[in-house]
Design a protein around this motif. Sequence first.
Motif, PDB file in Angstrom:
ATOM      1  N   ARG A  78      36.833  -7.032  25.378  1.00 20.48           N
ATOM      2  CA  ARG A  78      36.291  -6.233  26.544  1.00 20.48           C
ATOM      3  C   ARG A  78      36.466  -6.503  28.088  1.00 20.48           C
ATOM      4  O   ARG A  78      36.442  -5.732  28.698  1.00 20.48           O
ATOM      5  N   GLN A  79      36.928  -7.947  28.191  1.00 20.35           N
ATOM      6  CA  GLN A  79      37.346  -8.533  29.413  1.00 20.35           C
ATOM      7  C   GLN A  79      38.948  -8.118  29.630  1.00 20.35           C
ATOM      8  O   GLN A  79      39.244  -8.235  30.912  1.00 20.35           O
ATOM      9  N   GLY A  80      39.645  -7.707  28.731  1.00 16.16           N
ATOM     10  CA  GLY A  80      41.021  -7.394  28.992  1.00 16.16           C
ATOM     11  C   GLY A  80      41.967  -8.365  28.580  1.00 16.16           C
ATOM     12  O   GLY A  80      43.131  -8.250  29.084  1.00 16.16           O
ATOM     13  N   LEU A  92      31.584 -18.532  16.694  1.00 14.01           N
ATOM     14  CA  LEU A  92      31.657 -18.634  17.918  1.00 14.01           C
ATOM     15  C   LEU A  92      32.833 -18.172  18.471  1.00 14.01           C
ATOM     16  O   LEU A  92      33.208 -17.378  19.560  1.00 14.01           O
ATOM     17  N   LEU A  93      34.059 -18.398  17.624  1.00 18.03           N
ATOM     18  CA  LEU A  93      35.500 -17.840  17.898  1.00 18.03           C
ATOM     19  C   LEU A  93      35.525 -16.487  17.712  1.00 18.03           C
ATOM     20  O   LEU A  93      36.078 -15.524  18.536  1.00 18.03           O
ATOM     21  N   ALA A  94      34.799 -15.677  16.788  1.00 17.95           N
ATOM     22  CA  ALA A  94      34.530 -14.283  16.523  1.00 17.95           C
ATOM     23  C   ALA A  94      34.068 -13.702  17.838  1.00 17.95           C
ATOM     24  O   ALA A  94      34.427 -12.591  18.415  1.00 17.95           O
ATOM     25  N   GLU A  95      33.060 -14.297  18.358  1.00 23.78           N
ATOM     26  CA  GLU A  95      32.173 -13.745  19.594  1.00 23.78           C
ATOM     27  C   GLU A  95      33.251 -14.045  20.834  1.00 23.78           C
ATOM     28  O   GLU A  95      33.197 -13.105  21.708  1.00 23.78           O
ATOM     29  N   LEU A  96      33.860 -14.988  20.914  1.00 23.55           N
ATOM     30  CA  LEU A  96      34.684 -15.247  21.930  1.00 23.55           C
ATOM     31  C   LEU A  96      35.846 -14.124  22.039  1.00 23.55           C
ATOM     32  O   LEU A  96      36.056 -13.766  22.809  1.00 23.55           O
TER      33      LEU A  96
END
Length: 280
Positions: free
Chosen positions: A74-76, A64-68
């Motif tokens: 991507r969100q900057g 989950l941390l990797a995906e976060l």
Amino acid sequence: MRVTVPAEAARRRIVDLFLSSEERLLQRWTQLSGASPGELRDLYQALRTALSSADGDFADVRGLLAELSRARVRQGHTPSDTARLVFSLKEALYEVAEADGGPEALRGFVWFSRLVDDLGLYTFESYTAAREKIIIDQTEQLLELSTPVVKLWEGIVAVPLVGTLDSARTQVVMEKLLQTLVDTGSEHAVIDITGVPAVDTQVAQHLLKTVVAARLMGAECVISGIRPQIAHTIVTLGIEFGDIVTKASLADALSYALSRSGVEITGAARTRVAVRAERA
């Protein structure tokens, strides 16, 4: 009098406080981190499962941390913001442990703090890896966009180069040119270097490699865009292009390639050019 608390008892106490204070922790964690309650709740549930399991497997938490981390790249978001999201859990849980006031809770918090530190470092590493991958992907996309191969005529393609020609870009140019030669069946290629600011020995070697690769595919290459300054540099450096045809402009190179393809260009009028293909 000093009270010694067994480590196992301290860990059990802080885990119990973590499991029994879900809503309070999530509310305070959201305030401290500024993250959305949804992503924090998923992370909390993964931590809850890991802390409740006998083997203490945190693989789902790290996933989950990797995906976060990837999403925040991507969100900057900055890496500090992303790591702070994890570290802020410590402050939220400390308030719960402080309210409890027991020595088991306070000692257990030290253990929990080390656990969160490890997860925070993992988040930082995941963020860095994700950002490097995005940079690499964007670089490859820019290389693709900066090295177009266009069809000028039946059997004739061109590669207009703009900017510095280095080893990585030469590889992309070579691959795209060869693939286009296969796809179109072209026998002539024009490599235009009008947009290349300077030609040195290294750039010349890259051009020669591209020409040789195209020749192996059965295509004849013409290098165009040899400006006076570039011609002077080539002569000064003693660079030899051998039997490779060079032209001053793309128009001259296209005219040469057309004539080599059996297309005769005649000036029928001042404002018109008549083109006809010679029969074999």
